[in-house]
Write a protein that holds these residues in place. Structure first.
Motif, PDB file in Angstrom:
ATOM      1  N   MET A   1       0.843  -1.173   0.000  1.00 23.01           N
ATOM      2  CA  MET A   1       0.000   0.000   0.000  1.00 23.01           C
ATOM      3  C   MET A   1       0.892   1.241   0.000  1.00 23.01           C
ATOM      4  O   MET A   1       1.879   1.308   0.720  1.00 23.01           O
ATOM      5  N   LEU A   2       0.539   2.198  -0.775  1.00 24.55           N
ATOM      6  CA  LEU A   2       1.334   3.412  -0.914  1.00 24.55           C
ATOM      7  C   LEU A   2       1.441   4.183   0.400  1.00 24.55           C
ATOM      8  O   LEU A   2       2.499   4.716   0.723  1.00 24.55           O
ATOM      9  N   LEU A   3       0.380   4.228   1.173  1.00 24.73           N
ATOM     10  CA  LEU A   3       0.439   4.928   2.461  1.00 24.73           C
ATOM     11  C   LEU A   3       1.518   4.322   3.350  1.00 24.73           C
ATOM     12  O   LEU A   3       2.324   5.034   3.943  1.00 24.73           O
ATOM     13  N   ARG A   4       1.522   3.009   3.466  1.00 26.20           N
ATOM     14  CA  ARG A   4       2.482   2.309   4.327  1.00 26.20           C
ATOM     15  C   ARG A   4       3.920   2.601   3.908  1.00 26.20           C
ATOM     16  O   ARG A   4       4.803   2.764   4.744  1.00 26.20           O
ATOM     17  N   ALA A   5       4.148   2.697   2.611  1.00 24.66           N
ATOM     18  CA  ALA A   5       5.493   2.968   2.098  1.00 24.66           C
ATOM     19  C   ALA A   5       6.019   4.324   2.561  1.00 24.66           C
ATOM     20  O   ALA A   5       7.226   4.546   2.583  1.00 24.66           O
ATOM     21  N   HIS A   6       5.121   5.209   2.946  1.00 28.35           N
ATOM     22  CA  HIS A   6       5.518   6.542   3.408  1.00 28.35           C
ATOM     23  C   HIS A   6       5.278   6.726   4.900  1.00 28.35           C
ATOM     24  O   HIS A   6       5.224   7.857   5.398  1.00 28.35           O
ATOM     25  N   GLY A   7       5.110   5.640   5.624  1.00 26.96           N
ATOM     26  CA  GLY A   7       4.949   5.692   7.069  1.00 26.96           C
ATOM     27  C   GLY A   7       3.578   6.143   7.523  1.00 26.96           C
ATOM     28  O   GLY A   7       3.421   6.623   8.643  1.00 26.96           O
ATOM     29  N   ALA A   8       2.566   5.997   6.677  1.00 24.48           N
ATOM     30  CA  ALA A   8       1.207   6.430   7.015  1.00 24.48           C
ATOM     31  C   ALA A   8       0.263   5.227   7.048  1.00 24.48           C
ATOM     32  O   ALA A   8       0.587   4.146   6.557  1.00 24.48           O
ATOM     33  N   ARG A  17     -10.586  12.719  -2.466  1.00 26.93           N
ATOM     34  CA  ARG A  17     -11.321  13.133  -3.666  1.00 26.93           C
ATOM     35  C   ARG A  17     -11.633  11.865  -4.443  1.00 26.93           C
ATOM     36  O   ARG A  17     -10.738  11.086  -4.764  1.00 26.93           O
ATOM     37  N   THR A  18     -12.914  11.671  -4.718  1.00 27.30           N
ATOM     38  CA  THR A  18     -13.358  10.455  -5.400  1.00 27.30           C
ATOM     39  C   THR A  18     -14.010  10.824  -6.721  1.00 27.30           C
ATOM     40  O   THR A  18     -14.840  11.735  -6.776  1.00 27.30           O
ATOM     41  N   TYR A  19     -13.630  10.099  -7.754  1.00 30.77           N
ATOM     42  CA  TYR A  19     -14.194  10.294  -9.087  1.00 30.77           C
ATOM     43  C   TYR A  19     -14.905   9.000  -9.467  1.00 30.77           C
ATOM     44  O   TYR A  19     -14.283   7.938  -9.519  1.00 30.77           O
ATOM     45  N   LEU A  20     -16.219   9.086  -9.691  1.00 26.55           N
ATOM     46  CA  LEU A  20     -17.035   7.925 -10.032  1.00 26.55           C
ATOM     47  C   LEU A  20     -17.622   8.090 -11.423  1.00 26.55           C
ATOM     48  O   LEU A  20     -18.068   9.189 -11.782  1.00 26.55           O
ATOM     49  N   THR A  21     -17.663   7.009 -12.174  1.00 23.93           N
ATOM     50  CA  THR A  21     -18.313   7.089 -13.487  1.00 23.93           C
ATOM     51  C   THR A  21     -19.821   6.863 -13.360  1.00 23.93           C
ATOM     52  O   THR A  21     -20.560   7.128 -14.302  1.00 23.93           O
ATOM     53  N   ASP A  22     -20.283   6.389 -12.205  1.00 25.62           N
ATOM     54  CA  ASP A  22     -21.713   6.192 -11.960  1.00 25.62           C
ATOM     55  C   ASP A  22     -22.023   6.596 -10.534  1.00 25.62           C
ATOM     56  O   ASP A  22     -21.860   5.799  -9.604  1.00 25.62           O
ATOM     57  N   ILE A  23     -22.462   7.812 -10.343  1.00 27.73           N
ATOM     58  CA  ILE A  23     -22.695   8.338  -8.993  1.00 27.73           C
ATOM     59  C   ILE A  23     -23.990   7.805  -8.377  1.00 27.73           C
ATOM     60  O   ILE A  23     -24.283   8.074  -7.223  1.00 27.73           O
ATOM     61  N   SER A  24     -24.738   7.009  -9.117  1.00 31.75           N
ATOM     62  CA  SER A  24     -25.990   6.463  -8.581  1.00 31.75           C
ATOM     63  C   SER A  24     -25.750   5.277  -7.639  1.00 31.75           C
ATOM     64  O   SER A  24     -26.704   4.674  -7.164  1.00 31.75           O
ATOM     65  N   ARG A  25     -24.491   4.945  -7.355  1.00 31.24           N
ATOM     66  CA  ARG A  25     -24.176   3.804  -6.489  1.00 31.24           C
ATOM     67  C   ARG A  25     -23.393   4.229  -5.235  1.00 31.24           C
ATOM     68  O   ARG A  25     -22.420   3.597  -4.853  1.00 31.24           O
ATOM     69  N   THR A  46     -16.832  14.191  -3.762  1.00 35.77           N
ATOM     70  CA  THR A  46     -17.087  13.141  -4.745  1.00 35.77           C
ATOM     71  C   THR A  46     -17.613  13.783  -6.019  1.00 35.77           C
ATOM     72  O   THR A  46     -18.503  14.629  -5.966  1.00 35.77           O
ATOM     73  N   PHE A  47     -17.043  13.359  -7.130  1.00 35.67           N
ATOM     74  CA  PHE A  47     -17.421  13.888  -8.435  1.00 35.67           C
ATOM     75  C   PHE A  47     -17.902  12.756  -9.330  1.00 35.67           C
ATOM     76  O   PHE A  47     -17.379  11.647  -9.262  1.00 35.67           O
ATOM     77  N   GLU A  48     -18.856  13.065 -10.206  1.00 34.87           N
ATOM     78  CA  GLU A  48     -19.203  12.123 -11.267  1.00 34.87           C
ATOM     79  C   GLU A  48     -18.508  12.595 -12.533  1.00 34.87           C
ATOM     80  O   GLU A  48     -18.553  13.774 -12.870  1.00 34.87           O
ATOM     81  N   VAL A  49     -17.853  11.661 -13.207  1.00 30.20           N
ATOM     82  CA  VAL A  49     -17.124  11.976 -14.433  1.00 30.20           C
ATOM     83  C   VAL A  49     -17.580  11.014 -15.535  1.00 30.20           C
ATOM     84  O   VAL A  49     -17.992   9.897 -15.253  1.00 30.20           O
ATOM     85  N   GLU A  62      -8.291   9.728  -4.795  1.00 27.50           N
ATOM     86  CA  GLU A  62      -7.068  10.472  -4.465  1.00 27.50           C
ATOM     87  C   GLU A  62      -7.148  10.831  -2.990  1.00 27.50           C
ATOM     88  O   GLU A  62      -8.163  11.351  -2.530  1.00 27.50           O
ATOM     89  N   VAL A  63      -6.107  10.504  -2.230  1.00 28.46           N
ATOM     90  CA  VAL A  63      -6.107  10.823  -0.804  1.00 28.46           C
ATOM     91  C   VAL A  63      -4.922  11.703  -0.452  1.00 28.46           C
ATOM     92  O   VAL A  63      -3.875  11.654  -1.100  1.00 28.46           O
ATOM     93  N   VAL A  64      -5.113  12.485   0.599  1.00 27.53           N
ATOM     94  CA  VAL A  64      -4.043  13.284   1.187  1.00 27.53           C
ATOM     95  C   VAL A  64      -3.916  12.811   2.627  1.00 27.53           C
ATOM     96  O   VAL A  64      -4.913  12.735   3.353  1.00 27.53           O
ATOM     97  N   ALA A  65      -2.696  12.458   3.024  1.00 28.00           N
ATOM     98  CA  ALA A  65      -2.447  12.005   4.394  1.00 28.00           C
ATOM     99  C   ALA A  65      -1.436  12.939   5.051  1.00 28.00           C
ATOM    100  O   ALA A  65      -0.527  13.438   4.392  1.00 28.00           O
ATOM    101  N   ALA A  66      -1.610  13.166   6.330  1.00 27.88           N
ATOM    102  CA  ALA A  66      -0.694  13.995   7.112  1.00 27.88           C
ATOM    103  C   ALA A  66       0.134  13.083   8.013  1.00 27.88           C
ATOM    104  O   ALA A  66      -0.427  12.351   8.822  1.00 27.88           O
ATOM    105  N   VAL A  67       1.441  13.120   7.829  1.00 33.72           N
ATOM    106  CA  VAL A  67       2.337  12.277   8.619  1.00 33.72           C
ATOM    107  C   VAL A  67       3.341  13.186   9.318  1.00 33.72           C
ATOM    108  O   VAL A  67       3.991  14.011   8.684  1.00 33.72           O
ATOM    109  N   THR A  68       3.486  13.023  10.610  1.00 33.86           N
ATOM    110  CA  THR A  68       4.428  13.848  11.373  1.00 33.86           C
ATOM    111  C   THR A  68       5.671  13.057  11.708  1.00 33.86           C
ATOM    112  O   THR A  68       5.702  11.833  11.589  1.00 33.86           O
ATOM    113  N   GLY A  69       6.720  13.755  12.100  1.00 34.34           N
ATOM    114  CA  GLY A  69       7.926  13.106  12.553  1.00 34.34           C
ATOM    115  C   GLY A  69       8.835  12.582  11.431  1.00 34.34           C
ATOM    116  O   GLY A  69       9.646  11.712  11.681  1.00 34.34           O
ATOM    117  N   ARG A  70       8.698  13.105  10.229  1.00 36.70           N
ATOM    118  CA  ARG A  70       9.511  12.637   9.120  1.00 36.70           C
ATOM    119  C   ARG A  70      10.698  13.550   8.851  1.00 36.70           C
ATOM    120  O   ARG A  70      11.368  13.422   7.840  1.00 36.70           O
TER     121      ARG A  70
END
Length: 73
Positions: A1-8, A17-25, A46-49, A62-70
Motif C-alpha cells: 500500500m502506498l500509504l504504508r510505504a511513506h509511514g502512514a 477526492r473520489t471520481y465515479l463514473t456512476d454516482i448512482s451507487r 465526490t465527483f461524477e465523471v 485520491e487521498v491526502v495524508a498527514a504524517v508527522t515526525g519525518r
C-alpha cells in the motif's frame, strides 16, 4: 500500500477526492470506505465523471495524508 510505504496508515488520511463514473451507487462506495476508514472521517469530495484514464475503471480515489515526525523538507 502506498500509504504504508511513506509511514502512514488510513488513520492519517485527512482528505479524499473520489471520481465515479456512476454516482448512482453511493451506498456501495460508502460501505467499502467505512471498511477502511474508521474513526473520524476525513473531509471528502465526490465527483461524477464521464470516464477515467483507464476505460475499464469505474472509480478513482485520491487521498491526502498527514504524517508527522519525518524530519524537515
Amino acid at each position: 500500500m502506498l500509504l504504508r510505504a511513506h509511514g502512514a496508515t488510513p488513520a492519517d488520511i485527512i482528505d479524499i477526492r473520489t471520481y465515479l463514473t456512476d454516482i448512482s451507487r453511493p451506498a456501495e462506495y460508502g460501505a467499502v470506505r467505512r471498511e477502511y476508514l474508521t474513526g473520524t472521517p476525513p473531509t471528502s469530495t465526490t465527483f461524477e465523471v464521464p470516464r477515467l484514464f483507464r476505460a475499464e475503471a469505474q472509480i478513482e480515489i485520491e487521498v491526502v495524508a498527514a504524517v508527522t515526525g519525518r524530519g524537515s523538507l
